[in-house]
Scaffold this motif. Structure first.
Motif, PDB file in Angstrom:
ATOM      1  N   LEU A 414       0.833  -1.207   0.000  1.00  0.00           N
ATOM      2  CA  LEU A 414       0.000   0.000   0.000  1.00  0.00           C
ATOM      3  C   LEU A 414       0.864   1.253   0.000  1.00  0.00           C
ATOM      4  O   LEU A 414       0.597   2.210  -0.747  1.00  0.00           O
ATOM      5  N   GLY A 415       1.916   1.248   0.820  1.00  0.00           N
ATOM      6  CA  GLY A 415       2.803   2.414   0.867  1.00  0.00           C
ATOM      7  C   GLY A 415       3.480   2.670  -0.458  1.00  0.00           C
ATOM      8  O   GLY A 415       3.555   3.820  -0.917  1.00  0.00           O
ATOM      9  N   ILE A 416       3.970   1.604  -1.108  1.00  0.00           N
ATOM     10  CA  ILE A 416       4.617   1.767  -2.414  1.00  0.00           C
ATOM     11  C   ILE A 416       3.628   2.322  -3.426  1.00  0.00           C
ATOM     12  O   ILE A 416       3.940   3.251  -4.185  1.00  0.00           O
ATOM     13  N   ALA A 417       2.402   1.752  -3.463  1.00  0.00           N
ATOM     14  CA  ALA A 417       1.402   2.197  -4.444  1.00  0.00           C
ATOM     15  C   ALA A 417       0.998   3.642  -4.209  1.00  0.00           C
ATOM     16  O   ALA A 417       0.941   4.451  -5.148  1.00  0.00           O
ATOM     17  N   VAL A 418       0.706   3.975  -2.955  1.00  0.00           N
ATOM     18  CA  VAL A 418       0.255   5.338  -2.644  1.00  0.00           C
ATOM     19  C   VAL A 418       1.358   6.349  -2.911  1.00  0.00           C
ATOM     20  O   VAL A 418       1.133   7.391  -3.554  1.00  0.00           O
ATOM     21  N   LEU A 419       2.567   6.071  -2.429  1.00  0.00           N
ATOM     22  CA  LEU A 419       3.648   7.046  -2.576  1.00  0.00           C
ATOM     23  C   LEU A 419       4.104   7.179  -4.027  1.00  0.00           C
ATOM     24  O   LEU A 419       4.453   8.282  -4.474  1.00  0.00           O
ATOM     25  N   ALA A 420       4.103   6.073  -4.776  1.00  0.00           N
ATOM     26  CA  ALA A 420       4.506   6.144  -6.187  1.00  0.00           C
ATOM     27  C   ALA A 420       3.520   6.994  -6.986  1.00  0.00           C
ATOM     28  O   ALA A 420       3.933   7.873  -7.767  1.00  0.00           O
ATOM     29  N   THR A 421       2.228   6.763  -6.805  1.00  0.00           N
ATOM     30  CA  THR A 421       1.231   7.560  -7.536  1.00  0.00           C
ATOM     31  C   THR A 421       1.183   8.993  -7.015  1.00  0.00           C
ATOM     32  O   THR A 421       0.938   9.923  -7.783  1.00  0.00           O
ATOM     33  N   PHE A 422       1.445   9.162  -5.732  1.00  0.00           N
ATOM     34  CA  PHE A 422       1.472  10.506  -5.150  1.00  0.00           C
ATOM     35  C   PHE A 422       2.598  11.332  -5.759  1.00  0.00           C
ATOM     36  O   PHE A 422       2.417  12.514  -6.090  1.00  0.00           O
ATOM     37  N   VAL A 423       3.769  10.692  -5.929  1.00  0.00           N
ATOM     38  CA  VAL A 423       4.900  11.393  -6.546  1.00  0.00           C
ATOM     39  C   VAL A 423       4.556  11.796  -7.979  1.00  0.00           C
ATOM     40  O   VAL A 423       4.842  12.924  -8.410  1.00  0.00           O
ATOM     41  N   GLN A 424       3.935  10.881  -8.727  1.00  0.00           N
ATOM     42  CA  GLN A 424       3.581  11.191 -10.116  1.00  0.00           C
ATOM     43  C   GLN A 424       2.615  12.366 -10.198  1.00  0.00           C
ATOM     44  O   GLN A 424       2.806  13.283 -11.004  1.00  0.00           O
ATOM     45  N   SER A 425       1.565  12.343  -9.376  1.00  0.00           N
ATOM     46  CA  SER A 425       0.562  13.415  -9.447  1.00  0.00           C
ATOM     47  C   SER A 425       1.126  14.741  -8.958  1.00  0.00           C
ATOM     48  O   SER A 425       0.876  15.795  -9.558  1.00  0.00           O
ATOM     49  N   ARG A 426       1.907  14.695  -7.873  1.00  0.00           N
ATOM     50  CA  ARG A 426       2.483  15.943  -7.349  1.00  0.00           C
ATOM     51  C   ARG A 426       3.544  16.504  -8.295  1.00  0.00           C
ATOM     52  O   ARG A 426       3.687  17.722  -8.418  1.00  0.00           O
ATOM     53  N   ALA A 427       4.290  15.624  -8.984  1.00  0.00           N
ATOM     54  CA  ALA A 427       5.286  16.112  -9.946  1.00  0.00           C
ATOM     55  C   ALA A 427       4.611  16.872 -11.076  1.00  0.00           C
ATOM     56  O   ALA A 427       5.081  17.957 -11.480  1.00  0.00           O
ATOM     57  N   SER A 428       3.497  16.354 -11.570  1.00  0.00           N
ATOM     58  CA  SER A 428       2.757  17.049 -12.627  1.00  0.00           C
ATOM     59  C   SER A 428       2.261  18.402 -12.145  1.00  0.00           C
ATOM     60  O   SER A 428       2.348  19.420 -12.866  1.00  0.00           O
ATOM     61  N   THR A 429       1.767  18.428 -10.908  1.00  0.00           N
ATOM     62  CA  THR A 429       1.267  19.689 -10.338  1.00  0.00           C
ATOM     63  C   THR A 429       2.381  20.710 -10.205  1.00  0.00           C
ATOM     64  O   THR A 429       2.230  21.890 -10.576  1.00  0.00           O
ATOM     65  N   HIS A 430       3.519  20.275  -9.683  1.00  0.00           N
ATOM     66  CA  HIS A 430       4.644  21.205  -9.474  1.00  0.00           C
ATOM     67  C   HIS A 430       5.214  21.684 -10.805  1.00  0.00           C
ATOM     68  O   HIS A 430       5.556  22.868 -10.947  1.00  0.00           O
ATOM     69  N   VAL A 431       5.329  20.777 -11.784  1.00  0.00           N
ATOM     70  CA  VAL A 431       5.850  21.177 -13.094  1.00  0.00           C
ATOM     71  C   VAL A 431       4.925  22.203 -13.738  1.00  0.00           C
ATOM     72  O   VAL A 431       5.379  23.214 -14.312  1.00  0.00           O
TER      73      VAL A 431
END
Length: 498
Positions: A414-431
């Motif tokens: 669960l941690g891997i799935a949540v954090l991996a998708t969280f990084v992807q979505s937040r990276a798009s937002t920050h970019v």
């Protein structure tokens, strides 16, 4: 009653620790050793990355399915016999993986490997807790933690080295000599504990647990690739949770009728077991889940190769082992909570520092933070096992350690799935935010956006440690009086599998 001394003069309980540490190390190592080899496997088999993920996913799913059966087979076959069978399956599966000629055969052989590896760690815990009196279990668990703490760190480093300087089959063949040594030692040195009885196998419970855990773990593994809104992820996750809810109902119904369930859910009525496993779930999410962030930062953002990235994180593993050995003695003397709270503070402090890493953070400072993080984990992981089993009867050790292991599997995924998708979505937002300010998108902006996303993900994992700290504050583990210790020592000769 058998003597606790071995003919060579070394106490039998310490012989048990030395024997079972081989198997538990191999079983945990192979959860991570393949990660850095995936690009090489992709080239060797000429497959796309999505299909290649099944090399890891099949191993995880199989472990989740098989682990709940540990208690039944240990009870039916005897702990020593079942442990040796598990070692043989794992070693055979490892050899076959190294001989795999295409992706489907590798996946099948990984399943064989996982069937053996799934039970090694819970059986190791059961062996140790059945031989050591309560006042020495912290130290024993600390020694066993060498496998639990070193393997996740050594795995990526070893895998990275072997695929960089040798060839990918070696990441599997390296298990074979270690497995043979473990089998020989187990056959010669471990004592058999007679099977406790002829209980019938809980087929409905197994089918519900297997399908439910497989669906949930598949959804969590696939979420980082397909996204949480993917129909396949949503259907398998909701369906899996529904099957697990039905499983819980069936198991409780069997218990109420006096029959033997696959998993004894009444363990969760045990206060220390429940609290320790809530903290175990949060730590697994926050720490083992966030391990996926380190390769992203070290390799994608700092440009290190897999081997060098692993070398920088090795001090974390050595620090955690040192802390576990010291913490084990402290647990025996003062109780788990006195060790758990400082450990969670150290892990939280290190995670807070990682939430501010940038593209120019100095490597010496990173190593220091990793060491603090390792020290914290070493003071947390095994004391949670000690506290979880502190009020569990000897005949339930295998049930309890299996449940503890399954919870760690699920919440790590669960941690891997949540954090991996969280990084992807937040990276798009920050970019997007940076691009709107500078009116352009460049590689530097993408790097900066990914770095900010990694920082956000470490903040999220920090929340899990704060919650775990709150749970541990309410943890109450009874101290063992001398009379109780004597009673437990006598009960150590009972069969621990149920």
């Amino acid at each position: 009653m058998q003597s606790t001394k071995h003919t060579g003069g070394l106490s039998y309980k310490w012989i048990v620790v030395l024997v079972v540490i081989f198997g538990s190390f191999m079983g945990i190592l192979d959860q991570t050793v393949v990660n850095n080899a995936l690009p090489h496997l992709q080239s060797a088999f000429a497959v796309d990355f999505n299909n290649l993920q099944w090399v890891i996913t099949a191993y995880t799913l199989t472990q989740g399915i098989i682990t709940p059966t540990t208690a039944f087979f240990a009870n039916r076959l005897g702990m020593k016999r079942f442990y040796v069978i598990s070692l043989i399956l794992f070693t055979l599966g490892s050899a076959l993986c190294g001989l795999a000629w295409n992706l489907p055969t590798l996946i099948v052989f990984r399943i064989i490997q996982a069937i053996g590896g799934a039970t090694l760690f819970p059986l190791a815990v059961s062996f140790i807790f059945s031989e050591f009196p309560p006042q020495q279990r912290g130290l024993a668990a600390g020694v066993l933690s060498i496998s639990a703490l070193m393997a996740p760190a050594v795995g990526p480093t070893l895998g990275g080295y072997l695929v960089t300087y040798a060839s990918w089959p070696l990441i599997f063949f390296i298990n074979v000599p270690v497995g043979i040594v473990a089998i020989v030692l187990a056959r010669l040195l471990l004592r058999e504990r007679p099977a406790a009885g002829r209980f019938s196998f809980d087929i409905p419970g197994f089918l519900l647990a297997a399908s439910g855990l497989a669906a949930v773990l598949y959804a969590l593994s696939n979420a980082s690739i397909s996204g949480w809104s993917s129909p396949s992820v949503l259907v398998t996750l909701i369906g899996g949770l529904g099957l697990l809810a039905l499983f819980a109902r069936v198991e409780l119904h069997l218990s109420s009728r006096g029959k033997q369930p696959l998993v004894d859910l009444s363990l969760f009525a045990n206060g220390p077991f429940l609290s320790s496993n809530i903290a175990n779930a949060l730590v697994s999410f926050g720490f083992f889940g966030s391990l996926i962030l380190l390769p992203i930062y070290m390799q994608e953002l700092r440009g290190l190769d897999a081997f060098m990235s692993g070398l920088y994180t090795l001090p974390m593993a050595f620090a955690s082992v040192l802390a576990a050995l010291i913490g084990g003695r402290l647990v025996d003397r003062f109780g788990p909570r006195v060790v758990l709270l400082p450990g969670l503070i150290l892990v939280g402090l290190a995670t807070w520092q990682l939430s501010g890493v940038t593209l120019t953070t100095s490597y010496p400072w990173l190593i220091l933070v990793f060491v603090v993080r390792g020290l914290g984990l070493g003071l947390v992981l095994q004391p949670l096992t000690v506290s979880a089993l502190s009020k569990v009867s000897p005949k339930q050790y295998t049930q309890a350690s299996s449940l503890n292991t399954v919870i760690r599997f699920v919440f790590t995924s669960l941690g891997i799935a949540v954090l991996a998708t969280f990084v992807q979505s937040r990276a798009s937002t920050h970019v997007s935010a940076l691009a709107s300010q500078l009116r352009t998108i460049s590689p530097a902006i993408r790097q900066q956006g990914l770095d900010l996303a990694v920082q956000d993900a470490f903040w999220l994992s920090l929340v899990a440690f704060v919650l775990a700290f709150i749970v541990v504050c309410f943890l109450r583990v009874p101290k063992h009086a001398p009379a109780e210790q004597g009673e437990n020592n006598a009960s150590e000769r009972l069969v621990v599998a149920e």
